[in-house]
Design an enzyme around this catalytic site. Structure first.
Site, PDB file in Angstrom:
ATOM      1  N   HIS A  83      42.136  47.823  47.371  1.00 29.84           N
ATOM      2  CA  HIS A  83      41.079  47.476  46.422  1.00 29.84           C
ATOM      3  C   HIS A  83      41.605  47.725  45.016  1.00 29.84           C
ATOM      4  O   HIS A  83      42.305  48.708  44.761  1.00 29.84           O
ATOM      5  CB  HIS A  83      39.832  48.330  46.669  1.00 29.84           C
ATOM      6  CG  HIS A  83      38.765  48.143  45.645  1.00 29.84           C
ATOM      7  ND1 HIS A  83      38.067  46.964  45.498  1.00 29.84           N
ATOM      8  CD2 HIS A  83      38.273  48.987  44.694  1.00 29.84           C
ATOM      9  CE1 HIS A  83      37.186  47.093  44.517  1.00 29.84           C
ATOM     10  NE2 HIS A  83      37.292  48.300  44.017  1.00 29.84           N
ATOM     11  N   CYS A 197      37.967  41.132  44.589  1.00 30.27           N
ATOM     12  CA  CYS A 197      38.213  42.160  43.582  1.00 30.27           C
ATOM     13  C   CYS A 197      39.515  41.950  42.828  1.00 30.27           C
ATOM     14  O   CYS A 197      39.567  42.092  41.603  1.00 30.27           O
ATOM     15  CB  CYS A 197      38.175  43.545  44.227  1.00 30.27           C
ATOM     16  SG  CYS A 197      39.503  43.864  45.421  1.00 30.27           S
TER      17      CYS A 197
END
Length: 324
Positions: A83, A197
Site C-alpha cells: 500500500h 492507491c
C-alpha cells in the site's frame, strides 16, 4: 454458446476503441448505500488539507507498507502486495501529514459485487477516496516498508496540489483493482488500467513535478495485479443487460460467474467455490470485468493472473498540468 451470448452487444470495432480504455471521471460523488458496510472505518482521523504559508519549505516523503500491515505485519509484504501513501513535513510548523487513497468498503467489495435476493443486477459497493490526516505513523511505514524523502516543495506548490487533490477526489470515485493486458511482455497492449492507491500517489508525484518539484533519483516500485486476456468484448451496462429488455441468458452467465467470489461461511464452501473459479477463469478462459459502470468479457490467456512489483521512476516535470 458464448458467441450467442455476446452477439447482441458486440464486439465493438477495434478501431473505435482507445486502449487502454480511459478511466471515466464523474461530475459528483454519489451517496453511499446503507447496505455497503466496511469492516474498518474509512479515514477515521481524517482532516481538511491545511493552507500552507507561501514561504514554507515542505518535505515530501514516499510511504509504503504491506497491505493490512497493522493486522498481519509483513505477511503480504513477502508477496509484494504493498500500500502506498505520501507524507509531508512543514518546516515552519514542524507538523507532519499523511495523504493516501483507498477503498471506502475494503478491497473485496470494490473488486466483486454482491448478489442480493430480489435484484437481477449485481450490486456493487465500490468507491475509493483520498484521506488526509495530521501525523505520520513512523513505526507503521518503517517497520516493514518505506519512509524516504523524495523532494521538497514550497507552500505555494503544496496549496496548488491541494486544489488538484480536491478535483481528483471529486471526479475519480470508483476503485479499479485490475490491470488487464494482452501478455506478460512489458510492451504488450494494456486493455484496462487499474485505479487504486499507487496510481493516486503516482498522479500526486506527477502533479508536484509539473508544479516544479525536482525528485531525487531513487528506485520506486509499485504493486499491480494483472489479468491476461485477449481483446476484450464489450457487453453493455446494467440496464442493457439486466433491464426489462436485457439478455436474460447473458445476465444469468454474469451472475453465475460472480457467485463463487461471495464471502464464505465455511472451509468447504471456500474450496467448492475455488474450484468453480478455476473452472471459469482457467479451464474455460472466462472473466467478466465491470469497468466504468460497463461490463466486458475477457477471453483469458495463460498465465491468467500475476502480481508484479514493478519499478516506476519518479517523474520529471512538464509544462502541462497533469490530470486537470
Amino acid at each position: 454458446l458464448l458467441l450467442l451470448l455476446l452477439a447482441p452487444w458486440g464486439p465493438r470495432v477495434s478501431g473505435a476503441l482507445r486502449w487502454p480504455v480511459p478511466y471515466r471521471r464523474f461530475d459528483y460523488r454519489p451517496k453511499t448505500d446503507p447496505y455497503c458496510q466496511a469492516r474498518y472505518t474509512f479515514c477515521p482521523t481524517g482532516s481538511a488539507i491545511p493552507v500552507m504559508k507561501e514561504e514554507d519549505v515542505i518535505e515530501v516523503y514516499r510511504l509504503q507498507a504491506p497491505v493490512w500491515e497493522f493486522k498481519y505485519g509483513d505477511l503480504l509484504g513477502h508477496l509484494k502486495i504493498m500500500h502506498d501513501a505520501v507524507g509531508f513535513k512543514s518546516s515552519l510548523t514542524g507538523k507532519n501529514y499523511t495523504m493516501e487513497w483507498y477503498e471506502l468498503f475494503q478491497l473485496g467489495n470494490c473488486t466483486f459485487p454482491h448478489l442480493r435476493p430480489g435484484m437481477d443486477a449485481p450490486f456493487w459497493c465500490n468507491q475509493g477516496a483520498a484521506c488526509f490526516y495530521e501525523g505520520i505513523d513512523d513505526a507503521h511505514w518503517k517497520a516493514n516498508g518505506t519512509l524516504v524523502l523524495v523532494t521538497t516543495i514550497s507552500g505555494t506548490m503544496f496549496n496548488e496540489m491541494a486544489q488538484w487533490v480536491k478535483y481528483d477526489n471529486e471526479t475519480g470515485i470508483y476503485y479499479e483493482t485490475w490491470t488487464v493486458q494482452a501478455s506478460p511482455d512489458k510492451k504488450s497492449t494494456v486493455w484496462f488500467d487499474s485505479y487504486e492507491c499507487s496510481k493516486f500517489i503516482l498522479r500526486t508525484y506527477q502533479k508536484l513535478a509539473d508544479l516544479g518539484a525536482v525528485f531525487k533519483k531513487i528506485q520506486t516500485n509499485y504493486t499491480s495485479i494483472i489479468l491476461f486476456s485477449g481483446e476484450p468484448i464489450y457487453l453493455g451496462n446494467e440496464t442493457s443487460i439486466f433491464g426489462p429488455q436485457g439478455n436474460k441468458t447473458l445476465a444469468a452467465a454474469i451472475r453465475d460467474f460472480y457467485n463463487p467470489f461471495k464471502p464464505h461461511q465455511s472451509v468447504r464452501e471456500f474450496f467448492v467455490d475455488l474450484f468453480k473459479i478455476i473452472d471459469h477463469v482457467i479451464l474455460n478462459h472466462q472473466f467478466y470485468l465491470f469497468y466504468n459502470l460497463e461490463y466486458w468479457f475477457l477471453p483469458m490467456k495463460s498465465p491468467y493472473l500475476k502480481i508484479i512489483y514493478e519499478e516506476v521512476p519518479l517523474p520529471v516535470g512538464s509544462k502541462a498540468s497533469f490530470g486537470v
